[in-house]
Design a protein around this motif. Structure first.
Motif, mmCIF file in Angstrom:
data_model
loop_
_atom_site.group_PDB
_atom_site.id
_atom_site.type_symbol
_atom_site.label_atom_id
_atom_site.label_comp_id
_atom_site.label_asym_id
_atom_site.label_seq_id
_atom_site.Cartn_x
_atom_site.Cartn_y
_atom_site.Cartn_z
ATOM 1 N N THR A 256 0.828 -1.204 0.000
ATOM 2 C CA THR A 256 0.000 0.000 0.000
ATOM 3 C C THR A 256 0.861 1.253 0.000
ATOM 4 O OG1 THR A 256 -1.804 -1.130 1.156
ATOM 5 C CG2 THR A 256 -1.774 1.269 1.272
ATOM 6 N N ALA A 257 1.883 1.274 0.831
ATOM 7 C CA ALA A 257 2.781 2.427 0.895
ATOM 8 C C ALA A 257 3.511 2.630 -0.432
ATOM 9 C CB ALA A 257 3.782 2.246 2.036
ATOM 10 N N GLN A 258 3.993 1.556 -1.014
ATOM 11 C CA GLN A 258 4.708 1.663 -2.292
ATOM 12 C C GLN A 258 3.789 2.170 -3.388
ATOM 13 O OE1 GLN A 258 6.276 -2.269 -2.921
ATOM 14 N NE2 GLN A 258 7.877 -2.062 -1.375
ATOM 15 N N GLN A 259 2.566 1.672 -3.428
ATOM 16 C CA GLN A 259 1.621 2.087 -4.451
ATOM 17 C C GLN A 259 1.252 3.560 -4.282
ATOM 18 O OE1 GLN A 259 0.912 0.448 -6.979
ATOM 19 N NE2 GLN A 259 -1.124 0.928 -7.785
ATOM 20 N N ALA A 260 1.027 3.983 -3.048
ATOM 21 C CA ALA A 260 0.659 5.380 -2.783
ATOM 22 C C ALA A 260 1.773 6.321 -3.225
ATOM 23 C CB ALA A 260 0.347 5.566 -1.301
ATOM 24 N N ARG A 261 2.998 5.998 -2.872
ATOM 25 C CA ARG A 261 4.115 6.867 -3.235
ATOM 26 C C ARG A 261 4.394 6.840 -4.726
ATOM 27 N NH1 ARG A 261 6.528 4.716 2.355
ATOM 28 N NH2 ARG A 261 5.631 6.355 3.662
ATOM 29 N N ARG A 262 4.076 5.704 -5.365
ATOM 30 C CA ARG A 262 4.219 5.627 -6.821
ATOM 31 C C ARG A 262 3.271 6.618 -7.499
ATOM 32 N NH1 ARG A 262 3.067 0.486 -7.377
ATOM 33 N NH2 ARG A 262 5.184 -0.108 -6.773
ATOM 34 N N HIS A 263 2.126 6.832 -6.891
ATOM 35 C CA HIS A 263 1.159 7.781 -7.438
ATOM 36 C C HIS A 263 1.458 9.221 -7.023
ATOM 37 C CE1 HIS A 263 -1.179 4.607 -9.109
ATOM 38 N NE2 HIS A 263 -1.647 4.147 -7.958
ATOM 39 N N GLY A 264 2.476 9.427 -6.221
ATOM 40 C CA GLY A 264 2.841 10.778 -5.821
ATOM 41 C C GLY A 264 2.186 11.267 -4.553
ATOM 42 N N PHE A 265 1.549 10.362 -3.785
ATOM 43 C CA PHE A 265 0.953 10.760 -2.515
ATOM 44 C C PHE A 265 2.038 10.816 -1.438
ATOM 45 C CE2 PHE A 265 -2.720 7.801 -3.958
ATOM 46 C CZ PHE A 265 -3.054 8.683 -4.973
ATOM 47 N N ASP A 266 1.882 11.726 -0.497
ATOM 48 C CA ASP A 266 2.709 11.735 0.706
ATOM 49 C C ASP A 266 1.965 10.856 1.714
ATOM 50 O OD1 ASP A 266 4.495 12.276 2.671
ATOM 51 O OD2 ASP A 266 4.060 14.416 2.834
ATOM 52 N N TYR A 267 2.437 9.625 1.889
ATOM 53 C CA TYR A 267 1.692 8.593 2.618
ATOM 54 C C TYR A 267 2.309 8.331 3.985
ATOM 55 C CZ TYR A 267 0.314 3.801 3.890
ATOM 56 O OH TYR A 267 -0.126 2.685 4.552
ATOM 57 N N HIS A 268 1.437 8.247 5.025
ATOM 58 C CA HIS A 268 1.913 7.955 6.377
ATOM 59 C C HIS A 268 0.885 7.104 7.112
ATOM 60 C CE1 HIS A 268 5.243 10.798 6.038
ATOM 61 N NE2 HIS A 268 4.389 11.551 5.391
ATOM 62 N N GLN A 269 1.365 6.101 7.828
ATOM 63 C CA GLN A 269 0.514 5.259 8.654
ATOM 64 C C GLN A 269 0.406 5.867 10.047
ATOM 65 O OE1 GLN A 269 2.194 1.322 8.649
ATOM 66 N NE2 GLN A 269 2.343 1.260 6.414
ATOM 67 N N LEU A 270 -0.793 5.811 10.613
ATOM 68 C CA LEU A 270 -1.029 6.354 11.951
ATOM 69 C C LEU A 270 -1.683 5.299 12.827
ATOM 70 C CD1 LEU A 270 -2.490 9.900 11.143
ATOM 71 C CD2 LEU A 270 -0.107 9.283 11.607
ATOM 72 N N ASN A 271 -1.140 5.118 14.024
ATOM 73 C CA ASN A 271 -1.713 4.222 15.020
ATOM 74 C C ASN A 271 -2.700 5.032 15.858
ATOM 75 O OD1 ASN A 271 -2.186 2.663 17.365
ATOM 76 N ND2 ASN A 271 -0.187 1.676 17.205
ATOM 77 N N THR A 272 -3.960 4.587 15.907
ATOM 78 C CA THR A 272 -4.982 5.369 16.598
ATOM 79 C C THR A 272 -4.830 5.364 18.117
ATOM 80 O OG1 THR A 272 -6.524 3.492 16.578
ATOM 81 C CG2 THR A 272 -6.651 5.040 14.745
ATOM 82 N N SER A 273 -3.862 4.630 18.642
ATOM 83 C CA SER A 273 -3.561 4.699 20.067
ATOM 84 C C SER A 273 -2.468 5.726 20.362
ATOM 85 C CB SER A 273 -3.110 3.323 20.590
ATOM 86 O OG SER A 273 -4.177 2.406 20.586
ATOM 87 N N ALA A 274 -1.862 6.277 19.315
ATOM 88 C CA ALA A 274 -0.737 7.198 19.483
ATOM 89 C C ALA A 274 -1.210 8.648 19.457
ATOM 90 C CB ALA A 274 0.283 6.960 18.374
ATOM 91 N N PRO A 275 -0.445 9.567 20.084
ATOM 92 C CA PRO A 275 -0.785 10.989 20.022
ATOM 93 C C PRO A 275 -0.813 11.504 18.585
ATOM 94 C CG PRO A 275 0.837 10.580 21.738
ATOM 95 C CD PRO A 275 0.715 9.297 20.951
ATOM 96 N N LEU A 276 -1.329 12.731 18.410
ATOM 97 C CA LEU A 276 -1.516 13.295 17.081
ATOM 98 C C LEU A 276 -0.255 13.944 16.521
ATOM 99 C CD1 LEU A 276 -4.925 15.141 17.685
ATOM 100 C CD2 LEU A 276 -4.561 12.763 17.007
ATOM 101 N N ASP A 277 0.845 13.937 17.275
ATOM 102 C CA ASP A 277 2.002 14.744 16.885
ATOM 103 C C ASP A 277 2.609 14.317 15.562
ATOM 104 O OD1 ASP A 277 2.801 12.411 18.217
ATOM 105 O OD2 ASP A 277 4.746 13.255 18.725
ATOM 106 N N HIS A 278 2.642 13.011 15.282
ATOM 107 C CA HIS A 278 3.255 12.557 14.030
ATOM 108 C C HIS A 278 2.502 13.119 12.826
ATOM 109 C CE1 HIS A 278 5.273 10.053 11.095
ATOM 110 N NE2 HIS A 278 4.109 9.558 10.717
#
Length: 291
Positions: A256-278
């Motif tokens: 998923t990450a490779q495909q997103a970046r291939r399309h030019g998206f700035d892609y990041h995974q977020l864990n919903t238990s983690a703070p919003l800072d990332h």
């Protein structure tokens, strides 16, 4: 950083957004240009109560201190927030929060940050019955409208069809599109929409929400899983399937990450238990590249 649980416990989205954004002071990025005929005068240290739009992020990144450039003039951008509100966003993590709850907090905090910089901020909620669209504006009441839209949104149904999505890409408008989704899709419909938005608006920041109990497969013993969008059910022994689940999940996430970046998206995974800072950090980084 305040945890998502603490922010959600406030039961006040405007307050939670302000607490999250201001608690992450260096998350405020200024879009700036030099005024005609103006010269740099001086830096001065940030003081509580100063206009956060005048922070020099590049200097803060180098020195870990906060300074204001007094000779700079603010400019604005258009920020288009996109919320996936399909039924899969009702998935609940071990901390009690749904993906939708986390998405509300996150988008409200990003809207607060963008508004503080004078940006025009808009919101589109993707619903099976149609789109809720709040056009980008930079007036004083836009945050109130946006908070209300987020507070009243409920996750339901499946991803809207191509005809429903057509107005989103009907005209070209330079903007930073921030999409928050769990990327639960049947036939790459989310990917297709973002590809079109990448063409018409220019920049796409894709924030992929994943619950901790998905990432770590914290379930135990015999478990019945239900697809929140189709109602299909699957019974399995979680302990026996944990290793297989985690291996297949990591393979899917990498693809998923490779495909997103291939399309030019700035892609990041977020864990919903983690703070919003990332997520706020990635939002600022993308804005800095656009300034």
């Amino acid at each position: 950083m305040l945890t998502p649980e603490l922010l959600y416990a406030l039961r006040n989205l405007p307050l939670a957004a302000k607490q999250a954004a201001e608690g992450f002071l260096h998350g405020q990025h200024q879009s700036r240009r030099h005024g005609a005929g103006m010269e740099f005068s001086q830096y001065r240290p940030y003081q509580p109560g100063d206009d956060l739009r005048r922070l020099d992020w590049r200097l803060a990144a180098r020195s870990d201190r906060y300074y204001l450039r007094e000779s700079e003039v603010d400019t604005s951008l258009t920020v288009h927030l996109l919320l996936d509100a399909t039924a899969s966003m009702n998935h609940r993590d071990d901390n009690g929060l749904r993906k939708l709850d986390y998405a509300r907090l996150l988008l409200a905090a990003l809207a607060y940050l963008a508004t503080q910089q004078g940006d025009a901020v808009g919101l589109t909620v993707l619903l099976p019955g149609g789109l809720y669209h709040l056009p980008p504006r930079a007036d004083a009441r836009q945050l109130t409208r946006l908070y209300h839209a987020l507070e009243t949104t409920e996750a339901t149904g499946t991803f809207p069809d191509a005809g429903t999505l057509a107005p989103l890409t009907a005209r070209r408008q330079r903007a930073l599109t921030v999409c928050v989704s769990d990327l639960y899709e049947e036939e790459s419909e989310i990917e297709s929409l973002l590809k079109r938005l990448r063409t018409t608006s220019g920049e796409v920041l894709l924030l992929h929400l994943l619950a901790r109990n998905e990432l770590e497969f914290t379930f135990r013993g015999a478990v019945t899983f239900e697809d929140l969008e189709t109602g299909q059910r699957l019974q399995l022994d979680a302990d026996q399937q944990r290793a297989t689940w985690q291996q297949q999940l990591q393979e899917w996430l990498q693809a998923t990450a490779q495909q997103a970046r291939r399309h030019g998206f700035d892609y990041h995974q977020l864990n919903t238990s983690a703070p919003l800072d990332h997520a706020m950090r990635e939002f600022m980084r993308r804005r800095m590249l656009l300034s």
